[in-house]
Design a protein around this motif. Structure first.
Motif, PDB file in Angstrom:
ATOM      1  N   VAL A 267       8.847   6.287  -3.865  1.00 54.59           N
ATOM      2  CA  VAL A 267      10.283   5.012  -2.859  1.00 54.59           C
ATOM      3  C   VAL A 267      11.234   4.346  -3.450  1.00 54.59           C
ATOM      4  O   VAL A 267      12.142   3.289  -3.390  1.00 54.59           O
ATOM      5  CB  VAL A 267       9.568   4.453  -1.851  1.00 54.59           C
ATOM      6  CG1 VAL A 267       9.166   5.759  -1.162  1.00 54.59           C
ATOM      7  CG2 VAL A 267       8.606   3.799  -1.991  1.00 54.59           C
ATOM      8  N   ALA A 268      10.278   3.188  -4.894  1.00 56.77           N
ATOM      9  CA  ALA A 268      11.259   2.275  -5.258  1.00 56.77           C
ATOM     10  C   ALA A 268      11.342   2.514  -6.684  1.00 56.77           C
ATOM     11  O   ALA A 268      10.812   3.250  -7.207  1.00 56.77           O
ATOM     12  CB  ALA A 268       9.697   1.095  -5.107  1.00 56.77           C
TER      13      ALA A 268
ATOM     14  N   LEU B  63       7.124  -3.830 -10.515  1.00 57.05           N
ATOM     15  CA  LEU B  63       8.132  -5.280 -10.347  1.00 57.05           C
ATOM     16  C   LEU B  63       8.486  -5.108  -8.083  1.00 57.05           C
ATOM     17  O   LEU B  63       8.050  -6.584  -8.213  1.00 57.05           O
ATOM     18  CB  LEU B  63       9.744  -4.998 -10.915  1.00 57.05           C
ATOM     19  CG  LEU B  63       9.882  -4.992 -12.573  1.00 57.05           C
ATOM     20  CD1 LEU B  63      10.977  -4.892 -12.846  1.00 57.05           C
ATOM     21  CD2 LEU B  63       9.150  -6.519 -12.959  1.00 57.05           C
ATOM     22  N   VAL B  64       7.942  -4.207  -7.516  1.00 55.50           N
ATOM     23  CA  VAL B  64       8.075  -4.287  -6.580  1.00 55.50           C
ATOM     24  C   VAL B  64       7.424  -5.164  -5.959  1.00 55.50           C
ATOM     25  O   VAL B  64       7.204  -5.772  -4.691  1.00 55.50           O
ATOM     26  CB  VAL B  64       9.124  -3.194  -5.687  1.00 55.50           C
ATOM     27  CG1 VAL B  64       8.406  -2.843  -4.328  1.00 55.50           C
ATOM     28  CG2 VAL B  64       9.960  -2.788  -6.254  1.00 55.50           C
ATOM     29  N   LEU B  65       5.720  -4.564  -6.555  1.00 55.21           N
ATOM     30  CA  LEU B  65       5.216  -4.865  -5.975  1.00 55.21           C
ATOM     31  C   LEU B  65       4.911  -6.593  -6.838  1.00 55.21           C
ATOM     32  O   LEU B  65       3.928  -7.070  -6.031  1.00 55.21           O
ATOM     33  CB  LEU B  65       3.901  -4.600  -6.874  1.00 55.21           C
ATOM     34  CG  LEU B  65       3.197  -3.505  -6.004  1.00 55.21           C
ATOM     35  CD1 LEU B  65       2.796  -1.747  -6.950  1.00 55.21           C
ATOM     36  CD2 LEU B  65       2.899  -2.697  -4.117  1.00 55.21           C
TER      37      LEU B  65
ATOM     38  N   LEU C 241       0.469  -1.531   0.224  1.00 53.64           N
ATOM     39  CA  LEU C 241       0.298  -0.017  -0.254  1.00 53.64           C
ATOM     40  C   LEU C 241       0.818   1.471  -0.168  1.00 53.64           C
ATOM     41  O   LEU C 241       0.469   2.599  -0.741  1.00 53.64           O
ATOM     42  CB  LEU C 241      -0.670   0.355   1.253  1.00 53.64           C
ATOM     43  CG  LEU C 241      -1.834   1.714   1.075  1.00 53.64           C
ATOM     44  CD1 LEU C 241      -2.837   0.920   0.208  1.00 53.64           C
ATOM     45  CD2 LEU C 241      -2.597   1.245   3.036  1.00 53.64           C
ATOM     46  N   TYR C 242       1.905   1.532   0.817  1.00 51.84           N
ATOM     47  CA  TYR C 242       2.695   2.284   0.797  1.00 51.84           C
ATOM     48  C   TYR C 242       3.169   2.819  -0.574  1.00 51.84           C
ATOM     49  O   TYR C 242       4.152   3.478  -0.619  1.00 51.84           O
ATOM     50  CB  TYR C 242       3.917   1.788   1.786  1.00 51.84           C
ATOM     51  CG  TYR C 242       4.893   3.300   2.059  1.00 51.84           C
ATOM     52  CD1 TYR C 242       4.319   4.281   2.932  1.00 51.84           C
ATOM     53  CD2 TYR C 242       5.903   3.640   1.270  1.00 51.84           C
ATOM     54  CE1 TYR C 242       5.395   5.428   3.436  1.00 51.84           C
ATOM     55  CE2 TYR C 242       6.832   4.941   1.760  1.00 51.84           C
ATOM     56  CZ  TYR C 242       6.464   5.178   2.091  1.00 51.84           C
ATOM     57  OH  TYR C 242       7.154   6.378   3.183  1.00 51.84           O
ATOM     58  N   VAL C 243       4.219   1.732  -1.545  1.00 54.73           N
ATOM     59  CA  VAL C 243       5.041   1.808  -2.897  1.00 54.73           C
ATOM     60  C   VAL C 243       3.417   2.088  -3.335  1.00 54.73           C
ATOM     61  O   VAL C 243       3.895   3.252  -4.376  1.00 54.73           O
ATOM     62  CB  VAL C 243       4.902   0.177  -3.335  1.00 54.73           C
ATOM     63  CG1 VAL C 243       5.274   0.852  -3.566  1.00 54.73           C
ATOM     64  CG2 VAL C 243       6.094   0.263  -2.143  1.00 54.73           C
ATOM     65  N   ALA C 244       2.683   1.575  -3.238  1.00 56.30           N
ATOM     66  CA  ALA C 244       1.037   2.061  -4.182  1.00 56.30           C
ATOM     67  C   ALA C 244       0.999   3.610  -3.908  1.00 56.30           C
ATOM     68  O   ALA C 244       1.040   4.464  -4.923  1.00 56.30           O
ATOM     69  CB  ALA C 244       0.066   1.136  -4.246  1.00 56.30           C
TER      70      ALA C 244
END
Lengths: 692, 116
Positions: free
Chosen positions: B45-46, B51-53, B37-40
Motif C-alpha cells: 500500500v505504500a 519510510l512511512v513506518l 500494523l496495516y502497512v507492515a
C-alpha cells in the motif's frame, strides 16, 4: 499465548519437582546459601533485630541508607559473579586439549556445556546489571545530595522504589540458581537463540524479567538523580561550582534515562515473541534477528558509559584530595564528561561490525568510536596534571584511582584497536574482546573500590583499615594482570570466547596463568572481607571527624561523619568550587550555626517494599507462567500505587531544639574526645519521628 | 525531598497531569499503531513502507512527548524545553542510523531472505 513444552497447570504453571536441579555444585551453593540464610534469620530473631531492620532499613527513604543497601546488593552480586568467574576459569583450565580429564559427567572439565553457558550468561548479566550498576547508583545516591547540599533526593519515595525493584531483579537471578535454570544465551541474549524454539525452558524468561524489572528501577533512579541535581542544589552551588562527581552523575543519568527504555522495548518485543508467539526477532516468518542486536546495543553502549562515567567522577574526586591540589582543567573535565555521554549514543554498531553492513556504515561508527578517545584523553591528561607538582599521598583510595588510570590506558588503547573494523574482523568474538571490556570494567571496579574506601568514613564515621586495604589492592591488581594479559594473548592466538572445551593444547599455559590470577583474586577477596571485619571491630580507633582525609575539598566533607539523617543542620551557602578549601582558608571549617531552624523530612514508608514484593511475585509468575499470580500481582501494584497517592501525611518536622541537641552530641562524638563508641556513632542515623 | 504545601492544581503552567491529553494521546497512539500494523501487513500500500513506518513512529513520539510528557518550548520551564530539544537528535540517531545500517545490510546479506 504460546504453548510451552512439558507440563503446565493453571495453579502452578510450569513449576514441578523437576525444576529443582540435581547437580552437586548447585546443591553445595544451596547448602551455603541456606546456612547463611539461617544464620542471618537466627541473628535477626534472637537478637531482636526485626524491628530495627524494619524501622531503620526496610521502610527507609533516607538516601544514604538506600545507597548503602544498593551497595550491599551490588557487593553480594559481585561475589556471586566472581564465583561464576572462578568456575569458568577452572573449567577452561581443566578442559584444554583432547586428553583433558572429565569429572561430574562432563566429557572435559567438570561442567556440562549447558551449565557452562548458564554460568557465563549469569556472570555477564550479574556483573554489569546487578553488581556495577547498583553499586554506582548507590554511591551516587549517597554522595550527590551531600555534594550539592541537599537534605535528600528530589523524590525519596521513588528512590526507595528503585532500590526494591533492583533488589527484585537480583533476587530473581539468585532464585534461578535453585529453581529452574538461567539463560544460556549470553548476557546480551543472542537471537534467535533466546527464542522459544531454541530455548524452551525458563532460563531466558528469568533473564528477561530480572533485567526488565531492575531496569525500571534504574530508570526511575536516573530521573530522580537528574531532578535532584537540577533542582536541589544549595544556595551558591552554581553550575560552575558543582563537584565533578555530581557532573558525571548528571551526564551518566541522562544516558540512563534515554537508553534504558530502549532495553525495555527490546526485551518487551522478545517477551512478546516468547509469550504471545509474535515474530519480531525469529529466524524466518518476517522476523529480523539483527534488529534485536541493534536495539540491544542502542542501550548497551550507552550503558557502558553509564558505568564508566561515575568511575571517572570518583577518580576526579579522589586524585585532587590525595594530590592536595585543585583538579586541573575543571571546565574541560565537565565538557569531556558530556562529550563522552553525547558520543555514546552514536557508536553502538561497533559491537557488530562483522554483521555485514557496508564500508561506509562501518567507517562512520568506527570514526565515532575513535572520537571517544579525545575527551577520554583530555580526562587522563587532566588527572596527570593534577598529580604533577602535587603532594601525592598513596592511601588506599589513591592507589585504586591511580590503578584505574593504568587500566584505562590499557583498555582504551585496545579499544582503539577494536574500533578499527579490519582489526575487529580478525579478533571479533575472541577472548581479546573479552579481555578488552574486562579491562574497561576494571576501571569501574577500581573506581568503585577507591570510592568505597574514600567515602566509607563519611557514611559510617570510621575509616577502613589501611594495611589490609593496601593488601586487597595489590592482590587484586596482581590478579587482574595475571588473568587478563594472558587472555589478551590467547585472544590474539585465535581463542574464541564462551568455550567450555578448548581444542588447542597450545593455549594451556595461558589458561594456567589465568587460573593463578583468579587464585590471586580469591586472596584479594579474603583481604577485602578481612578488612571489613577488622575495620568494624576496631571502629573506635578508626573514628574520624568531618574531614576524614584532612585534605578533602568538596562540600560533603563539611557535615559530620557519620552524616546525620538530615545531612546538614542548616542548609550551607556555597562560596567556591572547592567549598571546604575555601572555608579552611577563611578559618571557617569548624564554624557552627548561630541558630537552628525546623527541618522538614520525608517519613518512612513500607509502600516501596510492598510494591517490590508484588513485583517479585509478578516476575516469578511470568517466568513460570502462573497467570493468576501475575494478574493478582499486577493488580496489587496498581492498587498500592493508587492507595499511596491518597496519603497526604508524608513528612514530619524535626524541631530546631532537637537539631541543636543532635549537633551538640555529634560534636562530642569526634575522635578527639574518644566518642561514645556505639556502632562507630551510627546511632545518630536514627530518624527522630517523635516530632511528627 | 519533601514536597511543599502548594497545591499543584493552582499552577496550570507547571501541571503535567491532564485527563483529556492522556485520552487523546492514547487514542492517537492506538490509531497510528493500527496504521503501522496495516502497512507492515500489506507493504504494497505504500511506496516506501520503511519510510512511512518511520514517519508514523516519529508522529507517535511527537504525540507522546507533547501530550503525555507535556514537553514543549514554553519559556516557563527551561528544562522541559531542553529535554524536548534533545529528543530530536536522539530520534534521528537511533532510528536514522539504524535504517541506514539495515539498508546497507540488506544489500549485502541474506537477512531479507531469512525474513520471508
Amino acid at each position: 499465548m504460546v504453548n510451552v513444552q512439558g507440563p503446565w497447570s493453571p495453579l502452578i504453571g510450569r513449576l514441578s519437582l523437576g525444576a529443582i536441579p540435581d547437580n552437586p555444585i548447585i546443591a553445595g551453593a544451596f547448602l551455603f546459601s541456606a546456612v547463611l540464610g539461617v544464620v542471618i534469620l537466627g541473628y535477626l530473631t534472637f537478637g531482636h533485630k526485626w524491628g530495627y531492620l524494619w524501622r531503620e532499613w526496610l521502610t527507609t527513604v533516607d538516601h544514604k541508607k538506600i545507597g548503602v543497601m544498593y551497595i550491599l546488593i551490588g557487593l553480594v552480586m559481585l561475589f556471586r559473579g566472581f564465583i561464576d568467574a572462578v568456575m569458568m576459569r577452572t573449567q577452561q583450565v581443566l578442559a584444554d586439549g583432547p586428553h583433558s580429564p572429565g569429572f561430574l559427567g562432563a566429557a572435559h572439565g567438570y561442567l556440562l556445556p549447558y551449565h557452562f553457558d548458564q554460568i557465563y550468561s549469569a556472570h555477564g548479566t550479574i556483573m554489569i546489571l546487578f553488581a556495577a550498576t547498583p553499586i554506582l547508583v548507590g554511591l551516587m545516591n549517597i554522595i550527590v545530595p551531600l555534594q550539592i547540599g541537599a537534605r535528600d533526593m528530589a523524590f525519596p519515595y521513588l528512590n526507595a522504589l528503585g532500590l526494591w525493584l533492583t533488589a527484585v531483579g537480583a533476587a530473581l537471578i539468585m532464585l534461578s540458581l535453585f529453581l529452574g535454570d538461567f539463560s544460556h544465551a549470553g548476557w546480551v541474549g543472542l537471537t534467535p537463540l533466546t527464542e522459544m524454539a531454541y530455548s524452551p525452558g525458563v532460563g531466558v524468561d528469568y533473564w528477561i524479567w530480572a533485567i526488565q524489572i531492575a531496569s525500571v528501577g534504574t530508570t526511575l533512579g536516573a530521573a530522580n538523580l537528574i531532578a535532584t541535581i537540577i533542582k536541589m542544589r544549595a544556595p551558591g552551588m552554581t553550575w560552575s561550582r558543582l563537584p565533578i562527581f555530581t557532573w558525571t552523575s548528571l551526564s551518566t543519568n541522562i544516558i540512563a534515562l534515554t537508553s534504558f527504555p530502549v532495553l525495555g522495548v527490546a526485551l518487551g518485543l522478545l517477551g512478546a515473541d516468547r509469550y504471545f508467539g509474535t515474530h519480531f526477532f525469529t529466524a524466518g516468518l518476517g522476523g529480523n534477528l539483527m534488529l534485536y542486536a541493534d536495539l540491544f546495543w542502542i542501550w548497551g553502549h550507552p550503558e557502558v558509559y553509564f558505568v564508566i562515567l561515575p568511575a571517572f567522577g570518583m577518580m576526579s574526586e579522589i586524585i585532587p584530595t590525595f594530590a592536595e591540589k585543585p583538579l586541573f582543567g575543571y571546565a574541560t573535565m565537565v565538557a569531556a564528561s558530556f562529550a563522552i555521554a553525547g558520543v555514546s549514543w552514536s557508536v553502538w554498531l561497533h559491537h557488530f561490525f562483522t554483521m555485514g553492513a557496508g564500508p561506509s556504515v562501518n567507517t562512520f561508527f568506527s570514526i565515532a568510536t575513535m572520537i571517544v578517545g579525545i575527551p577520554t584523553g583530555v580526562k587522563v591528561f587532566n588527572w596527570a596534571f593534577t598529580v604533577y607538582h602535587g603532594r601525592s599521598r598513596f592511601e588506599t583510595p589513591m592507589l585504586w584511582a591511580v590503578g584505574a588510570l593504568f587500566m584505562l590506558l590499557l583498555g582504551g588503547l585496545t579499544g582503539m584497536m577494536l574500533a578499527m573494523p579490519p582489526i575487529n574482523y580478525s579478533v571479533h568474538n575472541s577472548v581479546f574482546v573479552v579481555a578488552h571490556f574486562h579491562t574497561m570494567l576494571m576501571v569501574v571496579i577500581y573506581g568503585i573500590m577507591g570510592a568505597v574506601a574514600y567515602w566509607f568514613p563519611k557514611v559510617f564515621g570510621f575509616k577502613l583499615d589501611e594495611p589490609l586495604g593496601k593488601r586487597f589492592f595489590w592482590f587484586f591488581t596482581a590478579g587482574t594482570i595475571m588473568v587478563f594479559i594472558p587472555m589478551y594473548t590467547s585472544g590474539f592466538m585465535g581463542m574464541t570466547r564462551r568455550l567450555d572445551y578448548i581444542a588447542n593444547p597450545a593455549l594451556l599455559p595461558f589458561e594456567i596463568a589465568e587460573e593463578i590470577g583468579i587464585g590471586l583474586y580469591v586472596v584479594s577477596v579474603y583481604y577485602f572481607v578481612r578488612q571489613l571485619f577488622v575495620s568494624v571491630r576496631d571502629r573506635a580507633s578508626h573514628r574520624v571527624g568531618a574531614d576524614a582525609w584532612g585534605s578533602a575539598r568538596t562540600l560533603e566533607w563539611l557535615t559530620p561523619s557519620p552524616v546525620p539523617f538530615y545531612n546538614y543542620a542548616v542548609t550551607p551557602r556555597v562560596h567556591a568550587r572547592d567549598e571546604l578549601v575555601w572555608r579552611r582558608e577563611q578559618g571557617l571549617e569548624a564554624a557552627t550555626a548561630a541558630h537552628y531552624e525546623d527541618i522538614l523530612m520525608p517519613k518512612n514508608t513500607p509502600v516501596p517494599l510492598v510494591i517490590g514484593a508484588f513485583a517479585m511475585t509478578l516476575g516469578f509468575g511470568l517466568v513460570w507462567r502462573i497467570w493468576w499470580l501475575t494478574d493478582a500481582s499486577f493488580l496489587g501494584i496498581i492498587l498500592t500505587v493508587i492507595a499511596r497517592s491518597f496519603v497526604r501525611d508524608t513528612d514530619y518536622v524535626v524541631r530546631a531544639g532537637e537539631v541543636r541537641k543532635i549537633e551538640q552530641g555529634l560534636r562530642g562524638n569526634t575522635p578527639g574526645t574518644g566518642g561514645d563508641g556505639t556502632q562507630g556513632g551510627v546511632g545518630v542515623w536514627r530518624p527522630q519521628e517523635s516530632g511528627s | 525531598m519533601a514536597h511543599d504545601d502548594h497545591d499543584p492544581l493552582n499552577h496550570p503552567e507547571v501541571r503535567v497531569a491532564s485527563g483529556r491529553a492522556y485520552a487523546a494521546a492514547f487514542l492517537i497512539a492506538m490509531a497510528l499503531m493500527t496504521v503501522s500494523l496495516y502497512v507492515a501487513r500489506h507493504p504494497a500500500v505504500a511506496p516506501h513502507p520503511m519510510l512511512v513506518l518511520s514517519g508514523v513512529a516519529a508522529f507517535v513520539v511527537a504525540v507522546q512527548l507533547l501530550l503525555l510528557l507535556k514537553l514543549d518550548f514554553s519559556s516557563t520551564q527551561i528544562w522541559t524545553s531542553v529535554t524536548f530539544a534533545l529528543a530530536f537528535p536522539l530520534f534521528v540517531i537511533a532510528v536514522g542510523l539504524s535504517l541506514w545500517m539495515f539498508h546497507s545490510l540488506d544489500a549485502r546479506t541474506m537477512l531479507m531472505g531469512l525474513m520471508r
